[in-house]
Structure formats: structure tokens, C-alpha cells
Design a protein around this motif. Structure first.
Motif, PDB file in Angstrom:
ATOM      1  N   GLY A 205      43.958  42.696  38.457  1.00  0.00           N
ATOM      2  CA  GLY A 205      43.219  41.608  39.895  1.00  0.00           C
ATOM      3  C   GLY A 205      44.236  41.694  40.851  1.00  0.00           C
TER       4      GLY A 205
ATOM      5  N   PHE B 105      40.458  44.913  40.966  1.00  0.00           N
ATOM      6  CA  PHE B 105      39.252  44.373  39.629  1.00  0.00           C
ATOM      7  C   PHE B 105      39.540  42.719  39.901  1.00  0.00           C
ATOM      8  N   ASP B 106      38.455  42.565  40.509  1.00  0.00           N
ATOM      9  CA  ASP B 106      37.947  40.851  40.603  1.00  0.00           C
ATOM     10  C   ASP B 106      37.550  40.374  39.249  1.00  0.00           C
TER      11      ASP B 106
ATOM     12  N   ASP C 107      36.909  36.978  38.588  1.00  0.00           N
ATOM     13  CA  ASP C 107      35.776  36.738  38.194  1.00  0.00           C
ATOM     14  C   ASP C 107      34.022  37.337  37.827  1.00  0.00           C
ATOM     15  N   THR C 108      34.336  38.704  38.282  1.00  0.00           N
ATOM     16  CA  THR C 108      33.034  39.387  37.790  1.00  0.00           C
ATOM     17  C   THR C 108      32.322  38.814  36.236  1.00  0.00           C
ATOM     18  N   PRO C 109      31.631  38.410  36.022  1.00  0.00           N
ATOM     19  CA  PRO C 109      30.706  38.464  34.831  1.00  0.00           C
ATOM     20  C   PRO C 109      30.786  38.515  33.782  1.00  0.00           C
TER      21      PRO C 109
ATOM     22  N   TYR D 131      34.114  38.546  31.913  1.00  0.00           N
ATOM     23  CA  TYR D 131      35.250  39.575  32.065  1.00  0.00           C
ATOM     24  C   TYR D 131      36.437  37.600  32.638  1.00  0.00           C
TER      25      TYR D 131
ATOM     26  N   GLU E 230      40.733  34.844  30.456  1.00  0.00           N
ATOM     27  CA  GLU E 230      40.741  35.597  31.245  1.00  0.00           C
ATOM     28  C   GLU E 230      40.784  37.151  30.569  1.00  0.00           C
TER      29      GLU E 230
ATOM     30  N   PHE F 234      36.237  48.139  32.721  1.00  0.00           N
ATOM     31  CA  PHE F 234      36.476  47.685  33.773  1.00  0.00           C
ATOM     32  C   PHE F 234      35.527  48.641  35.254  1.00  0.00           C
ATOM     33  N   ASN F 235      35.482  50.012  34.337  1.00  0.00           N
ATOM     34  CA  ASN F 235      34.955  50.367  35.432  1.00  0.00           C
ATOM     35  C   ASN F 235      35.917  50.578  36.994  1.00  0.00           C
ATOM     36  N   ASN F 236      36.999  50.880  36.610  1.00  0.00           N
ATOM     37  CA  ASN F 236      37.695  50.119  37.958  1.00  0.00           C
ATOM     38  C   ASN F 236      39.319  51.753  37.913  1.00  0.00           C
TER      39      ASN F 236
END
Length: 295
Positions: free
Chosen positions: A156, A162-163, A165-167, A169, A247, A261-263
Motif C-alpha cells: 500500500g 496497491f489500494d 481499500d479495493t473490495p 482486501y 487488512e 494482488f495483480n500488482n
């Protein structure tokens, strides 16, 4: 007296002075406290500096190098000033401290002598002793990247991006059963895979422990219950009904970054660095040389 506030310099030059010291302590949760060794309340910069708090300071010794400034604050623990339970909860960890030399007859005639943070803090026998670290302390922190297989970013942060607050997570829910301020048990936490929150963070957003947080050691399912266990107990009690924010965790591995996380584009590790065995291998056909265990 070069660099002194002109009004204070003029006052000191008279030879008959009305000088005292004032300290302001600003905690990370926004609480600001003022102390003075004068016998009445003083006020400036929107802060009320109270006497009779039991706070005093040793002689201020500051250097031009990068060593920790040699100064300490001493005081007595009391319900009206610095409380022991708040020290235990970590409320004063990293708090900012400012110290002034002040003409109590004219508080506009003052000079900021010290600005820094609280370092090591000890308490015993109803008293506390806090080490005060100057602004140069931040320059002692190692900077730069480390070449390692695992990711060096914090989930984060500005490098990870990475956000959180993404639904999917984060889970915001009320505390249910809490044991030893460390183990949190929930009757239902549907929608999250087992181990989803391991390596993550549990943050308390309500109750006496509001603002405290802990790193998650385990996230398991026991029967019909979901159990979140922290590495260390929180510094204050968490009651049933207190709001929590839980979190998702990251174990710093490339597959986790890619598939959980697709990051992957922001992965900050170097997964293809060869292991130490590669540097001493013979020029022959060898098995995989990645520093791992051969089984």
C-alpha cells in the motif's frame, strides 16, 4: 547570543531576568500537551503550558554531528499528565517534543531550543525517563534499495501503489471475542480465503485502544470460527463491539504479488538473483542453483 529572538536577547542583556522553560509534546494521535517549570500557566502557539506536572529536563547538550542529542525529560506519572497506561499502549512512541526558553513576563520573548522526538522511554516506581532525539536522528536511518528476492515495499505504500481499500482486501467489523489483547475470534468471516490476512495489519478504530495496530501472525479457521492472531499483544484492552479494520497480508513473494494482488508491475524484489551456490559452482551441468534447500 547570535540567533536569539531579539526581544529575548534584550531581556537577557538586562541582567535581571524572568526566564523559565516550556515543553510541548505532540503525540501521533493528535493530542498536544504543554508543560513548564514556571509556577503559573503560560500560553502561546495555541498551547497551554501547565505547571506542577512533575516534568523537568536535564541540561540540553546538542552537537553538530549526527549523534543523538544528549537530553532527557524526567517526570512523575499522574492521571492529569502522562499516564502509565498510555505509555504502555505506545501513545508516546515517536511523539514530537519542542522545548523553549521563555520570558514568563512576556511570552513573545522566547527561543526554540530543541525539536525532536521521544526515543527510548523507561518507567519505574511511578516515574518515567524519556530520551529525546534531535532532528539529525533521521539522518542515521539507512537509505537505498537492497537487492533481494523478496519485495522491499510495504503493501500500500508509494512504491507498491496497491489500494488497500479495493473490495475484498479489507474487512471492517466489530470485535467479538478477544483473548490476551492478541487473539481475535469471529463467528463469521465469509468471503475471505483462509490465511488471507496473514502478514497483514489489524487496526483498532474504536474504544480505549483506538489508533493502535498490530501485525497479524496467523489467520486460521477453527471449526465455525475465524481466528486472527497477532505477533504481540496490543497496548490497551479491546472490548467486544470496538470497531476493527483488518487488512490483507503480503508475504513479499512474486507469485503473491502477481496472483493475489495483480500488482506484478510494481514488484520491488529481484526474484532472478542467483544464489550463493552459483558463484562457487563448477562449469558443469548442475541442478537448479537458486540458494534454496536441495531435497
Amino acid at each position: 547570543m547570535s540567533g536569539l529572538n531579539s526581544a529575548l536577547e534584550t531581556h537577557l542583556g538586562t541582567g535581571v531576568t524572568t526566564i523559565c522553560r516550556c515543553w510541548a509534546l505532540s503525540r501521533r494521535d493528535g493530542v498536544v500537551m504543554g508543560f513548564t517549570d514556571h509556577d503559573t500557566v503560560l500560553a502561546f502557539d495555541g498551547i497551554s503550558f501547565k505547571p506542577d506536572t512533575g516534568l523537568s529536563a536535564l541540561a540540553l547538550q546538542q552537537s553538530t554531528g549526527l549523534s543523538v542529542d544528549n537530553t532527557e525529560a524526567l517526570g512523575a506519572l499522574s492521571d492529569t499528565a502522562v499516564r502509565e497506561d498510555e505509555i504502555e499502549a505506545g501513545r508516546y512512541d515517536g511523539a514530537e517534543v519542542r522545548a523553549w526558553l521563555v520570558n514568563w513576563a512576556d511570552v513573545d520573548a522566547r527561543q526554540l531550543q530543541f525539536r525532536g522526538t521521544i526515543g527510548e522511554l523507561k518507567r519505574a516506581g511511578g516515574a518515567f525517563e524519556a530520551e529525546l532525539r534531535g532532528l539529525t536522528e533521521a539522518l542515521n536511518v539507512p537509505l537505498g534499495r537492497t537487492y533481494q528476492k523478496s519485495c522491499s515495499a510495504v503493501l500500500g505504500d508509494e512504491e507498491c501503489t496497491f489500494d488497500l481499500d479495493t473490495p475484498g482486501y479489507v474487512s471492517e467489523r466489530a470485535a467479538e471475542v478477544v483473548t490476551d489483547r492478541r487473539v481475535f475470534r469471529f463467528a463469521d468471516m465469509a468471503g475471505f480465503a483462509p490465511d488471507w490476512f496473514r502478514h497483514g495489519v489489524l487496526k483498532v478504530q474504536g474504544g480505549v485502544a483506538s489508533g493502535l495496530q498490530g501485525m497479524i501472525k496467523r489467520d486460521i479457521v477453527e471449526g465455525d470460527a475465524r481466528v486472527i492472531e497477532l505477533w504481540h499483544p496490543l497496548g490497551a484492552e479491546v472490548a467486544a463491539g470496538d470497531l476493527l479494520r483488518i487488512e490483507a497480508g503480503c508475504d513479499k513473494r512474486m507469485p503473491t504479488c502477481q496472483f493475489k494482488f495483480n500488482n506484478l508491475l510494481n514488484f520491488q524484489g529481484f526474484p532472478d538473483i542467483p544464489g550463493d551456490d552459483w558463484t562457487i559452482s563448477d562449469p558443469t551441468r548442475s541442478p537448479r542453483l537458486d540458494g534454496g534447500s536441495r531435497r
